[in-house]
Design a protein around this motif. Structure first.
Motif, PDB file in Angstrom:
ATOM      1  N   UNK A   1      26.841  43.286  40.437  1.00  0.00           N
ATOM      2  CA  UNK A   1      27.478  42.107  41.031  1.00  0.00           C
ATOM      3  C   UNK A   1      28.258  41.306  40.001  1.00  0.00           C
ATOM      4  N   UNK A   2      27.638  40.994  38.863  1.00  0.00           N
ATOM      5  CA  UNK A   2      28.315  40.240  37.816  1.00  0.00           C
ATOM      6  C   UNK A   2      29.486  41.022  37.232  1.00  0.00           C
ATOM      7  N   UNK A   3      29.340  42.329  37.111  1.00  0.00           N
ATOM      8  CA  UNK A   3      30.425  43.146  36.572  1.00  0.00           C
ATOM      9  C   UNK A   3      31.661  43.066  37.464  1.00  0.00           C
ATOM     10  N   UNK A   4      31.459  43.251  38.766  1.00  0.00           N
ATOM     11  CA  UNK A   4      32.603  43.226  39.670  1.00  0.00           C
ATOM     12  C   UNK A   4      33.225  41.839  39.735  1.00  0.00           C
ATOM     13  N   UNK A   5      32.417  40.781  39.678  1.00  0.00           N
ATOM     14  CA  UNK A   5      32.963  39.422  39.666  1.00  0.00           C
ATOM     15  C   UNK A   5      33.767  39.155  38.404  1.00  0.00           C
TER      16      UNK A   5
END
Length: 479
Positions: free
Chosen positions: A273-277
């Motif tokens: 999630x943090x990577x894609x954000x």
């Protein structure tokens, strides 16, 4: 909550152990497909339960918890009397290849169907009738494999008598060193005295040379010319208990390859999630769904490919593990660079490679250390999974992300350092620090890529050490 999570996750371990150990003991000659299919459905079960919940959902979210608590329990109570080792068969049956091929086809269709349904339900607001139809199709796909044993049971009466006799005939050739092998006492001597060039011969010629050497050693032992060595424990390929396996280098090579490979894969899953954000993607849940499907296909495909390696070429199963770790190393590089479309390619490679670990390593462990104590061996190996996640995701990835977020916050003027050297946010103290750009995970995934390369090297070392074992296990099958 900690107590409930502890109980729940231990319950999952019991499900995995009972199903996996029973099926490996029932199908000892098809370990790759068995482990791949079982672990694949374990990885896909979350998406299946989500679709079932979409059919019966209500405004009260407690109904989801109730369904997850009661549903699996009812299934376990209903089936616990028939999920057990039943003897199995020691040789490949004529129907095995077609049966596993059919199940593989069902797996691929099921994965594609769930991916399509999840995307449609996310993009379109479907009415209840359509959801019911989609869930009914899901149930049909899930029960299709049950038709295989039913068909084989009812068609057994139509087999020719000579075919039935062939299928029911016990296997005469046991594994070297097994309890039924009359030459067990001199197996270690054969390994010591065998010339190096024997392993390079064709399978039929190699077996002939080994039998001749066994005969000479047996005759020499009878005449007193050779003193038979006392065995100090089982050889690779025989049944080990956990304490015997813990002193073997091969067991620790399996453990560390799983720790490095699955630990780096979990780092991606935990931080997806943090990577894609950080890379500017809005629909982060799409990548979560995608990596679940790729993980499933990696488990099924890992079992299928590794079985081809050992069955058709009599080569060590960890070769397929090394390939999976090579794919993961490339996937981590894509994540580190943050190129356009890197999330899609990286998710594909990491999902396939991570899933393959859970099909290959249990099968390899059962081949090298036996199936008698396979439950204890398998569950000890799975300790590598949380250990890798704790170190790589909980410590390395989170520390690097927080450090980069603080640097970006300082550059934006959002942080000051007070006299106590504490970081305080100026504008909104309730918001957590956020990092943007590929720099957030660059160093993390460069480290993960290096760890996968180390795991690849360890797998190749294991391949070199176990070539003779796999030749003995599968070489005469090819002959």
């Amino acid at each position: 909550m900690c107590l409930l999570i502890f109980i729940g996750t231990n319950g999952e371990t019991y499900f995995n152990t009972v199903a996996l150990v029973s099926c490996v003991q029932n199908f000892p000659k098809s370990r790759g497909p068995i482990v791949g299919i079982l672990k694949g459905f374990a990885g896909l079960s979350g998406a299946i339960l989500t679709q079932i919940y979409a059919l019966i959902k209500s405004p009260d979210q407690a109904s989801l918890i109730f369904m997850v608590a009661v549903g699996p329990t009812m299934v376990a109570i209903a089936l616990m009397f028939i999920v057990r080792p039943v003897g199995g068969h020691r040789q490949l049956r004529l129907s095995d290849q077609s049966s596993f091929s059919l199940i593989y086809c069902v797996c691929l269709v099921l994965a594609a169907y769930l991916m399509g349904v999840m995307l449609v339900e996310d993009l379109v607001d479907l009415n209840r009738t359509i959801v019911q139809i989609l869930t009914s199709i899901l149930f049909v796909l899930l029960v299709l494999p049950i038709g295989i044993p039913l068909y084989l049971t009812f068609s057994s009466d139509s087999r020719p008598p000579e075919q039935e006799a062939l299928l029911s005939k016990p296997q005469n050739k046991e594994q070297p060193g097994s309890s039924h092998d009359p030459n067990e006492i001199i197996f270690s001597e054969v390994e010591d005295e065998k010339p190096a060039d024997v392993d390079l011969l064709p399978a039929s010629e190699r077996q002939k040379r080994i039998l001749q050497l066994q005969s000479k050693l047996a005759q020499a032992a009878a005449e007193g010319a050779v003193r038979i060595k006392r065995r100090r424990g089982p050889h690779r390929g025989e049944d080990f208990d956990l304490t015997q396996a813990l002193i073997k280098a091969d067991f620790w090579l399996l453990f560390w390859t799983l720790l490095l490979g699955s630990g780096s894969g979990l780092t991606v899953i935990d931080n997806l999630g943090q990577m894609s954000e950080s890379l500017g993607y809005d629909n982060t849940h799409i990548f979560v769904s995608m990596i679940s499907i790729w993980n499933f296909l990696g488990r099924v495909g890992g079992g299928y490919v590794s079985e081809i390696v050992v069955r058709d070429h009599a080569y060590p199963r960890p070769v397929a593990l090394a390939v999976a770790q090579g794919l993961m190393s490339i996937g981590h590089l894509f994540f580190a660079m943050g190129w356009p479309g890197a999330m899609y390619i990286g998710t594909l490679l990491i999902g396939l490679g991570y899933g393959a670990h859970w099909a290959i390593i249990p099968a390899a462990a059962s081949e090298l250390f036996g199936v008698k104590k396979f439950g204890a061996l398998y569950n000890f190996l799975t300790l590598a999974n949380p250990a890798g996640s704790l170190v790589f995701s909980g410590l390395i990835a989170s520390y690097i992300y927080d450090s980069e977020a603080e640097k970006q916050a300082k550059e934006r003027g959002e942080l000051i350092v007070n006299s106590a050297s504490l970081l305080t946010k100026l504008f909104d103290t309730d918001d957590a620090l956020k990092c943007t750009g590929s720099i957030c995970f660059f160093l993390t995934f460069m480290i993960m890529s290096g760890l996968c390369i180390i795991a690849l090297i360890l797998s190749l070392i294991l391949v070199r050490r176990t070539k003779t074992v796999y030749q003995n296990l599968y070489g005469k099958t090819r002959a």
